[in-house]
Design a protein around this motif. Structure first.
Motif, PDB file in Angstrom:
ATOM      1  N   GLN A 183       0.824  -1.211   0.000  1.00 24.11           N
ATOM      2  CA  GLN A 183       0.000   0.000   0.000  1.00 24.11           C
ATOM      3  C   GLN A 183       0.855   1.257   0.000  1.00 24.11           C
ATOM      4  O   GLN A 183       0.505   2.253  -0.621  1.00 24.11           O
ATOM      5  N   ARG A 184       2.002   1.177   0.701  1.00 24.89           N
ATOM      6  CA  ARG A 184       2.925   2.318   0.695  1.00 24.89           C
ATOM      7  C   ARG A 184       3.396   2.619  -0.725  1.00 24.89           C
ATOM      8  O   ARG A 184       3.661   3.756  -1.074  1.00 24.89           O
ATOM      9  N   LEU A 189      -5.208  -2.842  -3.509  1.00 24.98           N
ATOM     10  CA  LEU A 189      -5.488  -4.208  -3.063  1.00 24.98           C
ATOM     11  C   LEU A 189      -6.988  -4.478  -3.109  1.00 24.98           C
ATOM     12  O   LEU A 189      -7.802  -3.559  -2.939  1.00 24.98           O
ATOM     13  N   ASN A 190      -7.333  -5.717  -3.344  1.00 23.72           N
ATOM     14  CA  ASN A 190      -8.740  -6.135  -3.342  1.00 23.72           C
ATOM     15  C   ASN A 190      -9.266  -6.017  -1.908  1.00 23.72           C
ATOM     16  O   ASN A 190      -8.722  -6.637  -0.995  1.00 23.72           O
ATOM     17  N   LEU A 203      -6.090 -20.995   9.325  1.00 22.56           N
ATOM     18  CA  LEU A 203      -4.726 -21.486   9.028  1.00 22.56           C
ATOM     19  C   LEU A 203      -4.159 -20.914   7.729  1.00 22.56           C
ATOM     20  O   LEU A 203      -3.063 -21.268   7.310  1.00 22.56           O
ATOM     21  N   LEU A 204      -4.917 -20.034   7.089  1.00 23.74           N
ATOM     22  CA  LEU A 204      -4.445 -19.382   5.855  1.00 23.74           C
ATOM     23  C   LEU A 204      -5.067 -17.999   5.777  1.00 23.74           C
ATOM     24  O   LEU A 204      -6.279 -17.857   5.924  1.00 23.74           O
ATOM     25  N   ILE A 205      -4.222 -16.973   5.600  1.00 20.23           N
ATOM     26  CA  ILE A 205      -4.735 -15.631   5.338  1.00 20.23           C
ATOM     27  C   ILE A 205      -4.128 -15.146   4.020  1.00 20.23           C
ATOM     28  O   ILE A 205      -2.999 -15.502   3.682  1.00 20.23           O
ATOM     29  N   GLN A 206      -4.920 -14.391   3.266  1.00 19.38           N
ATOM     30  CA  GLN A 206      -4.515 -14.000   1.917  1.00 19.38           C
ATOM     31  C   GLN A 206      -4.919 -12.564   1.606  1.00 19.38           C
ATOM     32  O   GLN A 206      -5.926 -12.073   2.121  1.00 19.38           O
ATOM     33  N   SER A 207      -4.139 -11.939   0.738  1.00 19.49           N
ATOM     34  CA  SER A 207      -4.494 -10.643   0.157  1.00 19.49           C
ATOM     35  C   SER A 207      -4.127 -10.691  -1.312  1.00 19.49           C
ATOM     36  O   SER A 207      -3.325 -11.540  -1.717  1.00 19.49           O
ATOM     37  N   SER A 208      -4.685  -9.776  -2.073  1.00 16.09           N
ATOM     38  CA  SER A 208      -4.271  -9.724  -3.474  1.00 16.09           C
ATOM     39  C   SER A 208      -4.422  -8.319  -4.011  1.00 16.09           C
ATOM     40  O   SER A 208      -5.208  -7.517  -3.499  1.00 16.09           O
ATOM     41  N   THR A 209      -3.652  -8.035  -5.061  1.00 13.47           N
ATOM     42  CA  THR A 209      -3.804  -6.758  -5.748  1.00 13.47           C
ATOM     43  C   THR A 209      -5.066  -6.839  -6.597  1.00 13.47           C
ATOM     44  O   THR A 209      -5.584  -7.925  -6.847  1.00 13.47           O
ATOM     45  N   MET A 210      -5.536  -5.701  -7.064  1.00 11.63           N
ATOM     46  CA  MET A 210      -6.544  -5.727  -8.117  1.00 11.63           C
ATOM     47  C   MET A 210      -5.789  -6.006  -9.419  1.00 11.63           C
ATOM     48  O   MET A 210      -4.623  -5.624  -9.559  1.00 11.63           O
TER      49      MET A 210
END
Ligand code: NI
Length: 266
Positions: A183-184, A189-190, A203-210
């Motif tokens: 983000q900086r 991000l979605n 047990l799983l965390i996720q992020s993604s760009t658009m």
């Protein structure tokens, strides 16, 4: 080069050719001295076709992958499978669209696409689009009902996204730190259901760009800007036996699918 590294090398080159943002983020982590390990790559395909998962699976198994689990996404009309490799931390996630459960209008657009796909030889996982591009009008009709169908009709067989395995990062071993860094640097991000999908209990965390937006030439509308691919970030947690969880969380993945959902908007 082993067959596996060759497979990923070709897939990555094809991916960054339409996802400049992923390459830039890749360089960003490299410039931070971070080792880059892929958690998984994801493919999209059509069920009930000559490129159904059943038919594509052999290529995955030949690379040394083993079937881990299956998933169903009711709202998006998708089924998916995950494969793991004994010598690689990179999983393969492949989903297929049950297109014959879409509206008649959508089926009418997809059927001629399916009819262009031959059985023999079965297309490679990086074959790209092996049918004529739909008209822009049909693309928009699909987009209205199934973002997945619209994306697949234009891009075909290729990596839909690569995923940085956050656990392997040295300076940013937490997803929240990765998110801050991204983000900086002003990547979008979605945020559907929150920027970070899932909880430690999953047990799983996720992020993604658009997804990147790229120009594609349509026979009826000339060059139009549409979504290509996104880059994902995954952090996994240990199961009770002390090993990292390897599967996927359908509720989180359901929202991640939205990362290619900016359609014709810029
Ligand atoms: Ni993914």
């Amino acid at each position: 080069m082993t067959a596996l590294s060759n497979f990923y090398h070709e897939l990555w080159q094809q991916y960054i050719s339409i996802s400049p943002q992923a390459l830039a983020i890749h360089h960003l982590f490299e410039s931070e001295g971070e080792p880059l390990v892929n958690d998984h790559v994801a493919f999209r395909t059509f069920a009930n076709s000559n490129i159904s998962i059943d038919l594509l699976e052999d290529q995955i198994l030949v690379l040394g992958y083993e079937y881990l689990d299956s998933y169903h996404f009711e709202n998006k009309k998708l089924d998916a499978r995950c494969y793991v490799h004994p010598d690689s931390p990179t999983k393969i996630f492949i989903s297929e669209l049950q297109w014959n459960t879409l509206s008649e209008v959508a089926q009418k657009i997809i059927k001629p696409i399916i009819q262009q796909i031959t059985t023999s030889p079965v297309a490679r996982l990086n074959a790209g689009r092996i049918w004529k591009i739909p008209t822009y009008r049909d693309y928009l009709t699909l987009l209205d009902e199934s973002e997945y169908a619209a994306w697949l009709s234009v891009w075909g067989l290729r990596a839909n996204h690569f995923t940085i395995f956050v656990n392997y990062l040295k300076k940013y071993p937490k997803l929240s730190e990765v998110v801050n860094l991204i983000q900086r640097h002003r990547y979008e991000l979605n945020s559907v259901g929150g920027v970070i999908k899932g909880t430690e209990a999953d047990l799983l965390i996720q992020s993604s760009t658009m997804a990147d937006i790229v120009a594609v030439n349509f026979s009826d509308a000339g060059e139009q800007l549409i979504s290509s691919c996104y880059y994902e970030f995954a952090q996994r947690f240990e199961q009770q036996d002390g090993t990292l969880y390897q599967g996927f969380v359908t509720n989180s993945a359901d929202k991640i699918f939205e990362s290619t959902h900016c359609g014709a908007k810029i």
